[in-house]
Design an enzyme around this catalytic site. Structure first.
Site, PDB file in Angstrom:
ATOM      1  N   HIS B  56       0.854  -1.217  -0.066  1.00 34.77           N
ATOM      2  CA  HIS B  56      -0.169  -0.152   0.225  1.00 34.77           C
ATOM      3  C   HIS B  56       0.653   1.166  -0.150  1.00 34.77           C
ATOM      4  CE1 HIS B  56      -4.002   1.763   1.177  1.00 34.77           C
ATOM      5  NE2 HIS B  56      -3.372   2.567   0.833  1.00 34.77           N
ATOM      6  N   ARG B  60       2.300   8.731  -6.370  1.00 35.21           N
ATOM      7  CA  ARG B  60       2.210  10.052  -6.920  1.00 35.21           C
ATOM      8  C   ARG B  60       2.381  10.314  -8.125  1.00 35.21           C
ATOM      9  NH1 ARG B  60      -1.071  10.702  -2.815  1.00 35.21           N
ATOM     10  NH2 ARG B  60      -0.254  11.259  -1.088  1.00 35.21           N
ATOM     11  N   ASN B  90      -4.682   6.416  -7.194  1.00 33.78           N
ATOM     12  CA  ASN B  90      -5.126   7.999  -6.963  1.00 33.78           C
ATOM     13  C   ASN B  90      -4.172   8.975  -7.701  1.00 33.78           C
ATOM     14  OD1 ASN B  90      -3.775   7.440  -4.771  1.00 33.78           O
ATOM     15  ND2 ASN B  90      -4.886   8.830  -3.441  1.00 33.78           N
ATOM     16  N   ASP B 148      -8.751   3.594  -3.480  1.00 30.17           N
ATOM     17  CA  ASP B 148      -8.202   3.823  -2.097  1.00 30.17           C
ATOM     18  C   ASP B 148      -7.941   5.603  -2.225  1.00 30.17           C
ATOM     19  OD1 ASP B 148      -6.948   3.569   0.577  1.00 30.17           O
ATOM     20  OD2 ASP B 148      -5.127   4.458  -0.760  1.00 30.17           O
ATOM     21  N   HIS B 175     -11.059   0.763   1.099  1.00 23.80           N
ATOM     22  CA  HIS B 175     -10.482   1.790   1.793  1.00 23.80           C
ATOM     23  C   HIS B 175     -11.926   1.866   2.521  1.00 23.80           C
ATOM     24  CE1 HIS B 175      -9.470   6.136   2.834  1.00 23.80           C
ATOM     25  NE2 HIS B 175     -10.751   6.236   3.075  1.00 23.80           N
ATOM     26  N   HIS B 228      -5.665  -0.573   5.619  1.00 21.02           N
ATOM     27  CA  HIS B 228      -5.428   0.183   6.675  1.00 21.02           C
ATOM     28  C   HIS B 228      -6.378   0.129   7.869  1.00 21.02           C
ATOM     29  CE1 HIS B 228      -7.903   2.824   4.342  1.00 21.02           C
ATOM     30  NE2 HIS B 228      -6.874   3.363   3.659  1.00 21.02           N
ATOM     31  N   ASN B 274      -5.502   9.309   7.473  1.00 25.42           N
ATOM     32  CA  ASN B 274      -6.978   8.736   7.205  1.00 25.42           C
ATOM     33  C   ASN B 274      -6.622   7.441   7.033  1.00 25.42           C
ATOM     34  OD1 ASN B 274      -9.507   8.688   7.126  1.00 25.42           O
ATOM     35  ND2 ASN B 274      -9.704   9.227   5.159  1.00 25.42           N
ATOM     36  N   ASP B 301       0.994   2.422   3.642  1.00 29.23           N
ATOM     37  CA  ASP B 301       0.252   3.556   3.265  1.00 29.23           C
ATOM     38  C   ASP B 301       1.063   4.844   3.106  1.00 29.23           C
ATOM     39  OD1 ASP B 301      -2.035   4.768   2.363  1.00 29.23           O
ATOM     40  OD2 ASP B 301      -3.018   4.950   4.170  1.00 29.23           O
ATOM     41  N   HIS B 305       3.523  13.951   1.048  1.00 31.58           N
ATOM     42  CA  HIS B 305       2.968  15.352   0.816  1.00 31.58           C
ATOM     43  C   HIS B 305       4.304  16.331   1.038  1.00 31.58           C
ATOM     44  CE1 HIS B 305      -1.127  14.364   0.179  1.00 31.58           C
ATOM     45  NE2 HIS B 305      -1.098  13.645   1.541  1.00 31.58           N
TER      46      HIS B 305
END
Ligand SMILES: [Zn+2]
Lengths: 305, 422
Positions: B56, B60, B90, B148, B175, B228, B274, B301, B305
């Site tokens: 997981h 990016r 994503n 997810d 998710h 998760h 999250n 996960d 960022h």
């Protein structure tokens, strides 16, 4: 003992002796507000910036008057967070203002913890004028001052806080402060407006005001935001008023010397009826008067650091 | 040498020849002239394990290369001991088509430091409205499907996804979050959220969805994997479902067995994630779930960022933490605390995720070029996120005392990362 804090971020981290110190200072400064010339030179040459990221005429005015009566130079910056695309603008703004060497930031922000994010990065003092649903330290201090003026003490009093506890920074700061000063707190409101595990903050939790009003020495009524209806938290303001609104009828069973407080602004006829707000038990205008004194004390004490 | 799939945990010598495991024996007898062709490494006190797999990860790329790229994310992976990462769809554009899956695999082939296992989207554009072309995704190399980052709120769509994915024997990764219940929430709902005045996300937001997905997986008889897992109630639901034969697997992440919501007391957005950090009771339940096997895998996960998303007011900060370069010592903490045996701990990051994703990794017993990690379980150090290979720095464990580190990572038979100084 000298006051050592650079910042006033919340009541939770204040010690009893620090709160006593602030309240004593506020009582002695209060007299200035009754003079013909309401100004002392204490903070002459100091710069206070009011940084308001949430509209609040009352608190800003109160801080502004407090600063001006101490002869500080004050500047106000008011922005609504809704007009910002992202939050970084706030940190950038503070960084910019920081280079102009202010002495004190008075910060109001809709996001809990926002003043805390600033305090560690600026030389200036930070006074939290209300952050999100977290804390509103100056309000709790002026509440303590007002209660003490009327009751002569805080220790051993029964204080009832009624209303929207979940969304209230005033409730949180009052609970921290009054508990430390020895008062017993009961919170009362609809289950949907009581935050989870609120009993862990050392308060009695009650769903029906009738059960706790007779014991109360002080009733603090919280403002109910109208949008709580849309959030499925309440069926209607009307029903809220029926079950939780404080009115003269409900106060019939209260102690004869009970005092009623409200942080303002009041939704008359919702959480508080005019018959109480303007009645003999109300000390709401004393709260406003004491607000200026408490804020003078805070501005003065942090500038002594 | 630890190879959970072979039931092996023993002292051994290993001979790697031309990138393949040639021999594993308690004591290798190698002639002097043969030895001259080899490089001998003394791994006394170290663990030689199948290359670790993180099922997981958010790489990016494409779309948010300023946070992480396939190149930097896989470098972070091998630095952390991982030989393979499953990357979530994503991205921008979303990996909901064979084209994007192929792009990821080609980029990984050219610039990646380790295996990249693309995970396709369940719904087109992650919109939660219609199924993406799951067959095509599979054909292009996707190993699972998930939306997810977002829950599938539409129960019918989730049912169809589970039914349809069965054609291609792809696991559906959930998710699990009821976004109506979590709406506006910033952290775990409980004592700490009440004290901080931050809107809470109740455990129920996760558990309601897990309960639904378990029931749908039972109906569709499709393999469901829960991503998760963060609450005690979730562990209980999964355990019960598995007992009655529901084909479900589950993962948790190191932060869910290491940190609690108390970490948020200073409003530092590095702890915003999250699902959110939960309570001590949840942490204990997660550990029990790992111990009894309810939780099959540990994934990071890894969610990079930049300061743009993280250095703001708590409320406006993005969710997510990076994990590739901090996970291993935290997993080893479970061994030191006697929650897992070394073999069980390694299984959670090797053969178990390999089995769930259906990939031929997670064991040393293979004729293919070897994927292997050497772990120094005793190395102590203070974690410095400033030294990370990842492009991002949002690591909640920066500055923490750690014990255990990947010493060397072999991917496809060659050294992809090494901390051994010659
Ligand atoms: Zn997720």
């Amino acid at each position: 003992m000298p006051f050592k804090r650079k910042d006033i971020l919340g009541i939770r981290e204040l010690e009893v002796h620090e709160m006593e110190h602030i309240l004593e200072m506020a009582s002695s400064l209060k007299e200035i507000n009754t003079r013909a010339i309401k100004k002392v030179p204490t903070l002459r040459g100091k710069t206070v910036i009011h940084l308001f990221y949430e509209p609040s005429t009352r608190t800003r005015t109160s801080f502004d008057i407090a600063a001006k009566r101490l002869s500080a130079d004050t500047f106000s910056i008011t922005t609504s967070t809704s007009s910002m695309v992202k939050g970084e603008t706030f940190l950038d703004t503070v960084k910019n203002l920081e280079s102009m060497k202010p002495d004190i930031f008075v910060i109001r922000h809709s996001a809990s913890g926002a003043p805390h994010r600033i305090a560690g990065r600026t030389e200036a003092s930070v006074i939290n004028a209300g952050d999100g649903m977290h804390e509103h330290p100056s309000q709790a201090l002026l509440d303590m001052m007002t209660i003490r003026e009327h009751k002569g003490r805080l220790d051993g009093l029964n204080v009832l806080i009624v209303g929207d506890i979940a969304h209230s920074r005033v409730a949180r700061s009052d609970i921290w402060g009054l508990t430390k000063m020895g008062a017993r707190i009961a919170v009362c409101g609809p289950t949907t407006l009581l935050p989870s595990d609120i009993d862990q903050m050392g308060v009695q939790v009650c769903l029906h005001p009738e059960e706790v009003i007779p014991d109360a020495d002080v009733i603090i009524v919280l403002r109910l935001q109208k949008e709580r209806q849309q959030q499925m938290l309440l069926p209607s303001l009307r029903e809220y008023a029926v079950y939780y609104g404080i009115n003269a009828e409900r106060l019939k069973r209260a102690k004869p010397d009970v005092i009623v407080m409200h942080p303002g602004p009041i939704n008359r006829g919702v959480e508080l009826n005019p018959d109480v707000a303007d009645g003999p038990h109300s000390v709401i205008l004393d709260q406003v008067t004491n607000g200026v004194a408490v804020r003078m004390a805070l501005l003065y004490l942090v500038s002594q650091k | 040498m630890i190879d959970p799939l072979q039931g092996m945990d023993a002292l051994a010598d290993v001979l790697i020849w031309e990138g393949r495991v040639a021999e594993i024996r308690p004591r290798l007898e190698i002639s002097r002239e043969r030895l001259a062709e080899l490089q001998e490494m003394d791994m006394t006190g170290k663990w030689i394990v199948p290359g670790l797999i993180d099922m997981h990860v958010h790489l990016r790329e494409p779309g948010e290369e300023y946070k992480e790229t396939i190149a930097s994310g896989t470098r972070a992976a091998v630095a952390g001991g991982y030989v393979a990462v499953a990357c979530m769809p994503n991205t921008r554009p979303v990996n909901d088509s064979a084209t994007v899956t192929r792009f990821i695999l080609e980029r990984a082939e050219r610039e990646g430091a380790c295996h990249v296992l693309p995970v396709g989207a369940i719904s087109k554009g992650l919109q939660g409205e219609s199924l993406s072309e799951i067959g095509e995704l599979r054909a292009a190399g996707a190993v699972a499907v998930t939306d997810d980052g977002r829950p599938i709120m539409d129960s019918l769509l989730m049912r169809r996804a589970l039914e349809y994915a069965r054609i291609f024997d792809l696991p559906v990764i959930s998710h699990a979050e009821d976004s109506r219940l979590s709406h506006g929430g910033l952290m775990n709902e409980g004592t700490v959220s009440t004290m901080l005045g931050l809107r809470g996300i109740p455990s129920a937001a996760e558990e309601v969805m897990i309960a639904r997905d378990l029931i749908l997986a039972e109906l569709a008889q499709c393999r469901l994997h829960i991503a998760h897992v963060s609450t005690a109630g979730s562990v209980r639901l999964i355990r019960q479902a598995r007992e009655r034969g529901v084909p479900v697997t589950a993962e948790t992440a190191p932060h869910y067995f290491t940190l609690t919501d108390e970490a948020l007391m200073g409003f530092d957005p590095v702890f915003k994630v999250n699902p959110p950090l939960r309570t001590e009771d949840d942490v204990q339940a997660i550990k029990r779930g790992l111990r009894d096997g309810t939780l099959d895998a540990i994934a990071t996960d890894h969610a990079p960022h930049s300061v743009l998303e993280k250095d703001t007011e708590f409320e406006f900060a993005a969710n997510g933490m990076i994990g590739l370069e901090s996970a291993l010592p935290l997993i080893l903490d479970l061994v030191r605390a006697d929650i897992l045996t070394p073999s069980e701990a390694i299984a959670k990051v090797s053969c178990n995720p390999a089995r769930i994703l259906g990939v031929p990794l997670g064991t040393l017993q293979t004729r293919e070029p070897v994927n292997l990690t050497v772990i120094d379980p005793d190395k102590t150090y203070i974690l410095d996120a400033g030294q990370f290979e990842s492009k991002s720095r949002n690591c909640p464990f920066h500055g923490r005392h750690m014990q255990g580190q990947a010493l060397m990572t072999l991917v496809k038979g060659s050294i992809a990362y090494s901390r051994i100084t010659p």
